[in-house]
Design an enzyme around this catalytic site. Structure first.
Site, PDB file in Angstrom:
ATOM      1  N   CYS A  82      -0.724   3.451  -6.601  1.00 57.58           N
ATOM      2  CA  CYS A  82      -1.675   2.864  -5.652  1.00 57.58           C
ATOM      3  C   CYS A  82      -1.857   1.433  -6.122  1.00 57.58           C
ATOM      4  O   CYS A  82      -2.097   1.192  -7.322  1.00 57.58           O
ATOM      5  CB  CYS A  82      -3.003   3.609  -5.682  1.00 57.58           C
ATOM      6  SG  CYS A  82      -4.303   2.780  -4.736  1.00 57.58           S
ATOM      7  N   CYS A 100       0.859  -1.185   0.000  1.00 57.43           N
ATOM      8  CA  CYS A 100       0.000   0.000   0.000  1.00 57.43           C
ATOM      9  C   CYS A 100       0.895   1.234   0.000  1.00 57.43           C
ATOM     10  O   CYS A 100       1.686   1.441   0.935  1.00 57.43           O
ATOM     11  CB  CYS A 100      -0.859  -0.029   1.257  1.00 57.43           C
ATOM     12  SG  CYS A 100      -1.845   1.459   1.484  1.00 57.43           S
TER      13      CYS A 100
END
Ligand code: DGL
Length: 265
Positions: A192, A75
């Site tokens: 992302c 992440c």
């Protein structure tokens, strides 16, 4: 019998699956634990202090429970903040996921690169420092998308996602005149881990072709290097899927390809 390594892959939701699938391909003998902190999703909407206060103790609990040999923070929104805190607090080796600005700028021919991340990731000092250190003279446009991670999550769960909603988030990445392929953006960093889930849509909706930079293969190589030579006798059944909301998950079939065909329990 040698024990297979345990690799824990962590994300706010299902985006880390795009990193997991590369690691599974590189280290099929490992036992995988995938943790989606869906109770706190999306991380992109939380403040920096909140994310640190959430992730650091949670990772401590996961270490106690699963005793992983290595943890991947799959992440960007978390990695651009918490890696130093995690390394200071725990001995387990960590691999983070941060925007691939250096390879993108090295590759761009038009010297125009966009970084598509969550709003949190593009605001981070960490990301700005990567640009200062590695832009190599490129003009870097930061695009903070508020909704794409949720749209990707929804698409993976089998829901219809509208092209218009995706394009609204994607459009600011494309800088320059469409007819001038010598100066328009030619490289977009997928900053992302949710976004590669929508890559087919991105390619279809892009106003002109660009290189999309996904760091997942490089992360898998780093994981493999840190683990050293393959060990263990294989763990073909070894895949666990944890949602911090404790919701019963019905995605086993959908998620199987990411786990290399194993059914995540
Ligand atoms: N998958 C995450 C990332 O790489 C973030 C999505 C979110 O929770 O906002 O940044």
């Amino acid at each position: 019998m040698t024990k297979s390594p345990i690799i824990l892959v962590f994300d706010s939701g299902l985006g880390g699956m795009t990193v997991l699938r590369e690691i599974v391909a590189a280290r099929p003998e490992a036992h995988f634990v995938y943790v989606a902190d869906d109770a706190f999703f999306p991380y992109g909407h939380h403040g920096e202090d909140e994310i640190i206060a959430r992730v650091v103790p949670l990772i401590g609990e996961l270490i106690d429970r699963y005793a992983p040999d290595l943890i991947v923070i799959a992440c960007n929104t978390a990695s651009t903040l918490v890696m130093s805190h995690l390394r200071a607090a725990y001995k387990t080796p960590f691999v983070g996921t941060v925007p691939a600005i250096k390879p993108a700028c090295a590759r761009s021919k038009t010297r125009r690169v966009s970084v598509l991340g969550t709003r949190g990731t593009v605001q981070r000092e960490y990301t700005k420092a990567l640009i200062r250190d590695f832009a190599q003279g490129c003009e870097v446009t930061l695009v903070g998308s508020p909704e794409l991670a949720s749209l990707a999550e929804s698409a993976l769960s089998g829901n219809e996602v509208s092209d218009r909603d995706i394009l609204a988030e994607l459009a600011p990445c494309f800088v320059g005149a469409a007819e001038n392929d010598k100066s328009r953006t030619d490289t977009v960093v997928l900053a992302c881990t949710h976004f590669p889930l929508l890559l087919d849509c991105f390619v279809r909706l892009a106003p002109w072709p660009v290189d999309w930079i996904d760091p997942a293969p490089a992360i898998a190589r780093r994981v493999s290097d840190l683990l050293g030579p393959s060990r263990g006798d294989g763990d073909a059944s070894g895949a666990e899927m944890i949602f911090t909301s404790n919701k019963p998950h019905r995605l086993s079939r959908t998620l199987m390809p990411f786990f290399g065909g194993r059914v995540p329990a």
